[in-house]
Design an enzyme around this catalytic site. Structure first.
Site, PDB file in Angstrom:
ATOM      1  N   HIS A 130       0.816  -1.228   0.000  1.00 38.42           N
ATOM      2  CA  HIS A 130       0.000   0.000   0.000  1.00 38.42           C
ATOM      3  C   HIS A 130       0.849   1.279   0.000  1.00 38.42           C
ATOM      4  CE1 HIS A 130      -3.538  -2.392   0.659  1.00 38.42           C
ATOM      5  NE2 HIS A 130      -3.129  -2.825   1.847  1.00 38.42           N
ATOM      6  N   ASP A 167      -2.687 -11.006  -1.579  1.00 40.99           N
ATOM      7  CA  ASP A 167      -3.190 -10.406  -0.333  1.00 40.99           C
ATOM      8  C   ASP A 167      -4.677 -10.070  -0.526  1.00 40.99           C
ATOM      9  OD1 ASP A 167      -1.862  -8.740   2.233  1.00 40.99           O
ATOM     10  OD2 ASP A 167      -3.717  -7.859   1.472  1.00 40.99           O
ATOM     11  N   HIS A 169      -6.231  -7.520   0.312  1.00 38.70           N
ATOM     12  CA  HIS A 169      -6.395  -6.107  -0.039  1.00 38.70           C
ATOM     13  C   HIS A 169      -5.716  -5.823  -1.382  1.00 38.70           C
ATOM     14  CE1 HIS A 169      -6.448  -6.248   4.445  1.00 38.70           C
ATOM     15  NE2 HIS A 169      -7.490  -5.452   4.268  1.00 38.70           N
ATOM     16  N   ASP A 254      -4.167 -12.657   4.423  1.00 33.51           N
ATOM     17  CA  ASP A 254      -5.389 -12.202   5.085  1.00 33.51           C
ATOM     18  C   ASP A 254      -6.659 -12.600   4.341  1.00 33.51           C
ATOM     19  OD1 ASP A 254      -4.393 -10.481   3.173  1.00 33.51           O
ATOM     20  OD2 ASP A 254      -4.339  -8.720   4.471  1.00 33.51           O
TER      21      ASP A 254
HETATM   22 ZN   LIG Z   1      -3.833  -7.173   3.330  1.00 36.17          ZN
END
Ligand SMILES: [Zn+2]
Length: 355
Positions: A130, A167, A169, A254
Site C-alpha cells: 500500500h 493479499d 487487499h 489475510d
Molecule cells: Zn492485506
C-alpha cells in the site's frame, strides 16, 4: 527435520523486524513474524537457505520514493511513538525495520541472481504493497516489492517483471507505481469493497501500460477452489504469454478464513496451491527467479500455517496440478469476466499481440 524439497528455498528473516511496534492493539504486530519464525525452526530447521537482509540504500529507496518522504520516515526515529498515516503508527525502531524490509527483498533477489536458491521468501515487516512514493498507509512504510522491481530494471535490465498479489487487499501502491508501463505486469486478486477501495475491474493500466494491470475483485465467498482455478487460468496464461524474467509475489495471507481483517474463505493449503501454480509453470518459461515477500495476514497461527504450506509447495516437484483444479461457478465467472475485459489488449489472452 529433513524434508524432500526439490527446489532450493531461501528465507530472509531477522529479529530486527520485530522491533517495529505499532502498538499493543494493532493487528500488524510483531507476534505475526514471531509465530512464523517459530514455525520455521520447528518444521524446517536446516532445510532452508538463510539469507541475511541488509539496509536498502537511499539511492535504492529513491527508485520509488521521494526524498522528502524518506526523510519523514527517518525522522520518526526520534519519537518513541508517532504516526505517518492514521492507521500506520511507528515506534522508534520502525524506520530500521522498514529499511531492512526493502533491503531484505533486495538481498533475496540478489541471492537468487547469484544462484543461491531457486526461490526465496522474504519474511519481513512492515509490509509494503500500500505504500505510495510519497506516503505511508495500510500499515506499509516503503513499497518493498516496487523498489525490488525498479532495482531489477535499473541494475539488471529486467524488461518483463510479473508481480502477483494474493493479499486480500488491493496493492494500490504497487499498481500506481507501474500503471503506465508494460515492463511490470501487476496481477491482483482481492476482496471487493475492502480497504483501500481501489483495484476495480476497469483499472487496467494507462497509455503504454494498458492491459498490464489485471485486477480481479472477489466476493467474500472466495475459497481455495475458486482461487486455484483463477490462478491456473489467468496467472498461467500470463506466465505463458508474458514470459516474465522475474516473478515477485506480494504474499499476504489475510484472505484466510480465520483472518480478523479479511472476510474471504481461503485456507493455508489453498495458498500453497497458488504457489504451486506459479512454480509448476515456471520451468516452461526458462525458470525465472521467484521472490515472495510477506504482506498481510493478521492471525499469527493461520499466518504461520499458511507460510508453512507455501514453503512445502515451493519445494514440490511439478505434476498432478491438473488433477487438483476443480472448476467452480465463481472461479469460472471471474475468469470469463477478466478475459472479456482484457481480450482487447491481448497481453495474456489468446489471439493477442505479445507473441
Ligand atoms: Zn492485506
Amino acid at each position: 527435520m529433513s524434508r524432500n524439497l526439490v527446489h532450493r528455498i531461501g528465507v530472509v528473516r531477522d529479529e530486527r523486524y520485530l522491533e517495529h511496534k505499532p502498538g499493543l492493539t494493532h493487528p500488524e504486530s510483531p507476534q505475526r513474524l514471531q509465530a512464523v519464525y517459530r514455525m520455521l525452526d520447528q518444521e524446517f530447521g536446516e532445510d532452508l537457505i538463510p539469507i541475511e537482509p541488509r539496509a536498502a540504500t537511499l539511492e535504492e529507496l529513491e527508485l520509488v520514493h521521494t526524498p522528502d518522504y524518506i526523510e519523514r520516515v527517518l525522522k520518526t526515529a526520534e519519537a518513541p511513538f508517532t504516526h505517518l498515516a492514521p492507521d500506520t503508527p511507528l515506534s522508534a525502531k520502525s524506520y530500521q525495520a522498514a529499511w531492512l524490509a526493502v533491503g531484505g527483498c533486495l538481498a533475496g533477489y540478489e541471492a537468487l541472481r547469484a544462484g543461491r536458491g531457486d526461490v526465496c521468501f522474504a519474511l519481513v515487516r512492515p509490509p509494503g504493497h500500500h505504500a505510495r512514493p510519497d506516503g505511508a498507509g495500510g500499515f506499509c512504510l516503503f513499497n518493498n516489492l516496487a523498489v525490488t522491481a525498479r532495482y531489477a530494471q535499473a541494475r539488471h535490465g529486467a524488461r518483463r517483471i510479473l508481480i502477483v498479489d494474493w493479499d486480500v487487499h488491493h496493492g494500490n501502491g504497487i499498481q500506481d507505481v507501474f500503471y503506465d508501463e508494460p515492463g511490470v505486469l501487476y496481477f491482483s486478486s482481492h476482496q471487493e469493497g475492502l480497504y483501500p477501495d481501489t483495484g476495480d475491474w476497469t483499472e487496467t493500466g494507462r497509455g503504454p501500460g494498458e492491459g498490464y494491470t489485471v485486477n480481479v475483485p472477489v466476493p467474500v465467498s472466495w475459497g481455495d477452489h475458486d482461487a486455484v482455478h483463477l490462478y491456473r487460468e489467468i496467472v498461467g496464461s500470463i506466465l505463458r504469454r508474458y514470459r516474465p524474467q522475474l516473478i515477485l509475489v506480494a504474499a499476504g495471507f489475510d484472505a484466510h478464513i480465520e483472518d480478523p481483517l479479511g472476510r474471504t474463505k481461503m485456507t493455508a493449503v489453498g495458498f500453497g496451491r497458488l504457489a504451486a501454480q506459479i512454480m509448476s509453470r515456471r520451468e516452461a518459461i526458462g525458470s525465472p527467479p521467484v521472490l515472495l515477500a510477506l504482506e498481510g495476514g493478521y492471525g499469527p497461527r493461520a499466518l504461520a500455517e499458511s507460510v508453512r504450506q507455501v514453503l512445502l509447495a515451493l519445494g514440490e516437484p511439478e505434476g498432478h496440478l491438473d488433477q487438483e483444479d476443480v472448476q467452480t461457478g465463481l472461479g469460472a465467472d471471474l475468469v470469463d469476466r477478466a478475459v472479456r475485459i482484457h481480450a482487447r489488449f491481448g497481453v495474456w489472452t489468446e489471439g493477442g499481440k505479445t507473441e
